[in-house]
Design a protein around this motif. Structure first.
Motif, PDB file in Angstrom:
ATOM      1  N   ALA A  87       1.067   0.032  10.551  1.00 50.54           N
ATOM      2  CA  ALA A  87       1.567  -0.248   9.202  1.00 50.54           C
ATOM      3  C   ALA A  87       3.059   0.085   9.134  1.00 50.54           C
ATOM      4  O   ALA A  87       3.499   1.070   9.723  1.00 50.54           O
ATOM      5  CB  ALA A  87       0.806   0.591   8.184  1.00 50.54           C
ATOM      6  N   PRO A  88       3.839  -0.726   8.408  1.00 47.45           N
ATOM      7  CA  PRO A  88       5.273  -0.428   8.282  1.00 47.45           C
ATOM      8  C   PRO A  88       5.492   0.845   7.471  1.00 47.45           C
ATOM      9  O   PRO A  88       4.726   1.138   6.550  1.00 47.45           O
ATOM     10  CB  PRO A  88       5.819  -1.653   7.553  1.00 47.45           C
ATOM     11  CG  PRO A  88       4.651  -2.238   6.845  1.00 47.45           C
ATOM     12  CD  PRO A  88       3.445  -1.928   7.686  1.00 47.45           C
ATOM     13  N   ARG A  89       6.507   1.623   7.856  1.00 48.99           N
ATOM     14  CA  ARG A  89       6.809   2.873   7.140  1.00 48.99           C
ATOM     15  C   ARG A  89       8.291   2.909   6.771  1.00 48.99           C
ATOM     16  O   ARG A  89       9.001   3.830   7.157  1.00 48.99           O
ATOM     17  CB  ARG A  89       6.460   4.072   8.020  1.00 48.99           C
ATOM     18  CG  ARG A  89       5.002   4.084   8.395  1.00 48.99           C
ATOM     19  CD  ARG A  89       4.677   5.076   9.459  1.00 48.99           C
ATOM     20  NE  ARG A  89       3.298   4.830   9.888  1.00 48.99           N
ATOM     21  CZ  ARG A  89       2.505   5.751  10.381  1.00 48.99           C
ATOM     22  NH1 ARG A  89       2.941   6.972  10.511  1.00 48.99           N
ATOM     23  NH2 ARG A  89       1.277   5.433  10.734  1.00 48.99           N
ATOM     24  N   PRO A  90       8.752   1.920   6.042  1.00 52.72           N
ATOM     25  CA  PRO A  90      10.179   1.890   5.714  1.00 52.72           C
ATOM     26  C   PRO A  90      10.535   3.011   4.729  1.00 52.72           C
ATOM     27  O   PRO A  90       9.936   3.101   3.650  1.00 52.72           O
ATOM     28  CB  PRO A  90      10.369   0.512   5.073  1.00 52.72           C
ATOM     29  CG  PRO A  90       9.019   0.106   4.623  1.00 52.72           C
ATOM     30  CD  PRO A  90       8.015   0.792   5.474  1.00 52.72           C
TER      31      PRO A  90
ATOM     32  N   LEU B 213      -1.529   7.648   0.092  1.00 47.00           N
ATOM     33  CA  LEU B 213      -0.596   7.707   1.221  1.00 47.00           C
ATOM     34  C   LEU B 213      -1.364   7.826   2.535  1.00 47.00           C
ATOM     35  O   LEU B 213      -1.016   7.200   3.541  1.00 47.00           O
ATOM     36  CB  LEU B 213       0.346   8.909   1.040  1.00 47.00           C
ATOM     37  CG  LEU B 213       1.455   9.056   2.078  1.00 47.00           C
ATOM     38  CD1 LEU B 213       2.411   7.865   2.034  1.00 47.00           C
ATOM     39  CD2 LEU B 213       2.229  10.346   1.854  1.00 47.00           C
ATOM     40  N   TRP B 214      -2.414   8.628   2.520  1.00 44.79           N
ATOM     41  CA  TRP B 214      -3.264   8.781   3.706  1.00 44.79           C
ATOM     42  C   TRP B 214      -3.811   7.425   4.143  1.00 44.79           C
ATOM     43  O   TRP B 214      -3.797   7.072   5.316  1.00 44.79           O
ATOM     44  CB  TRP B 214      -4.396   9.761   3.389  1.00 44.79           C
ATOM     45  CG  TRP B 214      -5.314  10.046   4.531  1.00 44.79           C
ATOM     46  CD1 TRP B 214      -6.413   9.322   4.898  1.00 44.79           C
ATOM     47  CD2 TRP B 214      -5.197  11.106   5.477  1.00 44.79           C
ATOM     48  NE1 TRP B 214      -6.998   9.880   6.001  1.00 44.79           N
ATOM     49  CE2 TRP B 214      -6.273  10.980   6.380  1.00 44.79           C
ATOM     50  CE3 TRP B 214      -4.299  12.163   5.639  1.00 44.79           C
ATOM     51  CZ2 TRP B 214      -6.471  11.863   7.428  1.00 44.79           C
ATOM     52  CZ3 TRP B 214      -4.504  13.046   6.676  1.00 44.79           C
ATOM     53  CH2 TRP B 214      -5.574  12.886   7.566  1.00 44.79           C
ATOM     54  N   ARG B 215      -4.289   6.654   3.156  1.00 43.53           N
ATOM     55  CA  ARG B 215      -4.843   5.330   3.468  1.00 43.53           C
ATOM     56  C   ARG B 215      -3.751   4.392   3.964  1.00 43.53           C
ATOM     57  O   ARG B 215      -3.954   3.604   4.882  1.00 43.53           O
ATOM     58  CB  ARG B 215      -5.502   4.725   2.230  1.00 43.53           C
ATOM     59  CG  ARG B 215      -6.795   5.413   1.845  1.00 43.53           C
ATOM     60  CD  ARG B 215      -7.434   4.713   0.679  1.00 43.53           C
ATOM     61  NE  ARG B 215      -7.790   3.336   0.999  1.00 43.53           N
ATOM     62  CZ  ARG B 215      -8.173   2.444   0.117  1.00 43.53           C
ATOM     63  NH1 ARG B 215      -8.242   2.770  -1.149  1.00 43.53           N
ATOM     64  NH2 ARG B 215      -8.501   1.230   0.486  1.00 43.53           N
ATOM     65  N   ALA B 216      -2.583   4.499   3.328  1.00 45.19           N
ATOM     66  CA  ALA B 216      -1.493   3.587   3.713  1.00 45.19           C
ATOM     67  C   ALA B 216      -1.053   3.828   5.153  1.00 45.19           C
ATOM     68  O   ALA B 216      -0.625   2.900   5.835  1.00 45.19           O
ATOM     69  CB  ALA B 216      -0.310   3.774   2.761  1.00 45.19           C
ATOM     70  N   LEU B 217      -1.147   5.085   5.602  1.00 50.06           N
ATOM     71  CA  LEU B 217      -0.673   5.416   6.942  1.00 50.06           C
ATOM     72  C   LEU B 217      -1.806   5.434   7.962  1.00 50.06           C
ATOM     73  O   LEU B 217      -1.590   5.811   9.118  1.00 50.06           O
ATOM     74  CB  LEU B 217       0.045   6.781   6.920  1.00 50.06           C
ATOM     75  CG  LEU B 217       1.258   6.851   5.997  1.00 50.06           C
ATOM     76  CD1 LEU B 217       1.925   8.216   6.088  1.00 50.06           C
ATOM     77  CD2 LEU B 217       2.262   5.757   6.320  1.00 50.06           C
TER      78      LEU B 217
ATOM     79  N   ARG C  59       0.830  -1.198   0.000  1.00 45.05           N
ATOM     80  CA  ARG C  59       0.000   0.000   0.000  1.00 45.05           C
ATOM     81  C   ARG C  59       0.871   1.257   0.000  1.00 45.05           C
ATOM     82  O   ARG C  59       0.624   2.206  -0.745  1.00 45.05           O
ATOM     83  CB  ARG C  59      -0.929  -0.020   1.220  1.00 45.05           C
ATOM     84  CG  ARG C  59      -2.001   1.043   1.196  1.00 45.05           C
ATOM     85  CD  ARG C  59      -2.869   0.921   2.413  1.00 45.05           C
ATOM     86  NE  ARG C  59      -3.705  -0.271   2.382  1.00 45.05           N
ATOM     87  CZ  ARG C  59      -4.878  -0.330   1.755  1.00 45.05           C
ATOM     88  NH1 ARG C  59      -5.331   0.729   1.118  1.00 45.05           N
ATOM     89  NH2 ARG C  59      -5.586  -1.432   1.789  1.00 45.05           N
ATOM     90  N   LEU C  60       1.914   1.248   0.827  1.00 46.40           N
ATOM     91  CA  LEU C  60       2.832   2.391   0.872  1.00 46.40           C
ATOM     92  C   LEU C  60       3.565   2.526  -0.462  1.00 46.40           C
ATOM     93  O   LEU C  60       3.739   3.637  -0.980  1.00 46.40           O
ATOM     94  CB  LEU C  60       3.839   2.200   2.015  1.00 46.40           C
ATOM     95  CG  LEU C  60       4.873   3.314   2.171  1.00 46.40           C
ATOM     96  CD1 LEU C  60       4.205   4.604   2.627  1.00 46.40           C
ATOM     97  CD2 LEU C  60       5.956   2.914   3.157  1.00 46.40           C
TER      98      LEU C  60
END
Lengths: 171, 76
Positions: free
Chosen positions: A86-89, A77-81, A9-10
């Motif tokens: 959720a991982p944020r690598p 990006l909003w949805r991914a975070l 997703r990210l």
């Protein structure tokens, strides 16, 4: 490229943002600041005021789509975070943006420069090197982005060897 | 159908552009020239040049995101 679902997703958001920002880079630097070309300059050279305005109209359409893709990237990006776990690598995010920028250069270069023949990177240049360089920059950005995304992949657990817990179990 | 829709959308946009031009030193004649310049000839080709790359790139991003887990809370 295999990416585990948690990062997808990210990565998709980053690719969209890379496409949008890459499009803005092209439009702002090449179309407006350096004025190397406009959207239709191979077919309608910007030699009269009307031709300049026609090109400006299609430059505006190009920027409108670029803006829409960027907004879509922000929404993704909003949805991914949205999930706090959720991982944020960072390398996945930066690599995804470079991947999107490179994809933009390759797709826009192939479709607009070579297939439809709407414009060239440097209009009127006697050789194709600028256009080929634009495609090469896209391939390089894709390679760099892919490398960064892959660098974030979780390492597989090492297989047991004679010195690892397998030995300890025997003891 | 698509060509008609594109022409109608462009004419609509340029109608607004004409009004804006009429209010400036440009005058409406240039607006008419511009509309003719856009509607004649390269309309579909230019529209394809704008739309096709972005559709392809949106497809690529969708492929990348396929299989992503659903967002928890706050997401659509």
């Amino acid at each position: 490229m295999i990416v585990e679902p948690a990062r997808r997703r990210l990565l998709a958001a980053a690719v969209l943002l890379g496409v949008g920002l890459g499009g803005f880079f092209d439009g702002i630097l090449f179309h407006q600041i350096l004025q190397l070309h406009h959207m239709l300059t191979t077919r309608r050279p910007a030699e009269t005021l009307t031709a300049v305005e026609v090109n400006m109209f299609w430059d505006g359409m190009f920027h409108a789509f670029t803006w829409l893709v960027t907004v879509g990237g922000l929404a993704a990006l909003w949805r991914a975070l949205a999930d706090p776990d959720a991982p944020r690598p960072p390398r996945t995010f930066v690599g995804g943006m470079l991947l999107g920028w490179g994809l933009f250069n390759v797709v826009e270069g192939v479709v607009d420069h070579h297939v439809l023949g709407l414009h060239r990177v440097v209009e009127g240049a006697p050789h194709p090197w600028w256009d080929l360089g634009f495609l090469a920059s896209g391939v390089a950005l894709i390679a760099l982005g892919t490398w960064l995304v892959r660098a974030d992949a979780p390492r597989p657990a090492p297989a047991p060897t004679a010195r690892t817990p397998a030995v300890a179990i025997r003891r | 159908m698509a060509a008609r829709a594109a022409s109608a959308a462009t004419a609509l946009l340029l109608g607004a552009h004409d009004v804006a031009l009429a209010c400036t030193v440009c005058g409406s004649e240039r607006g008419a020239d511009l509309r003719a310049g856009i509607l004649e000839g390269d309309l579909l080709l230019a529209a394809a040049g704008v739309v096709v790359p972005f559709l392809a790139l949106l497809g690529a991003a969708a492929l990348v995101g396929r299989g992503a887990p659903p967002a928890r809370g706050g997401g659509a």
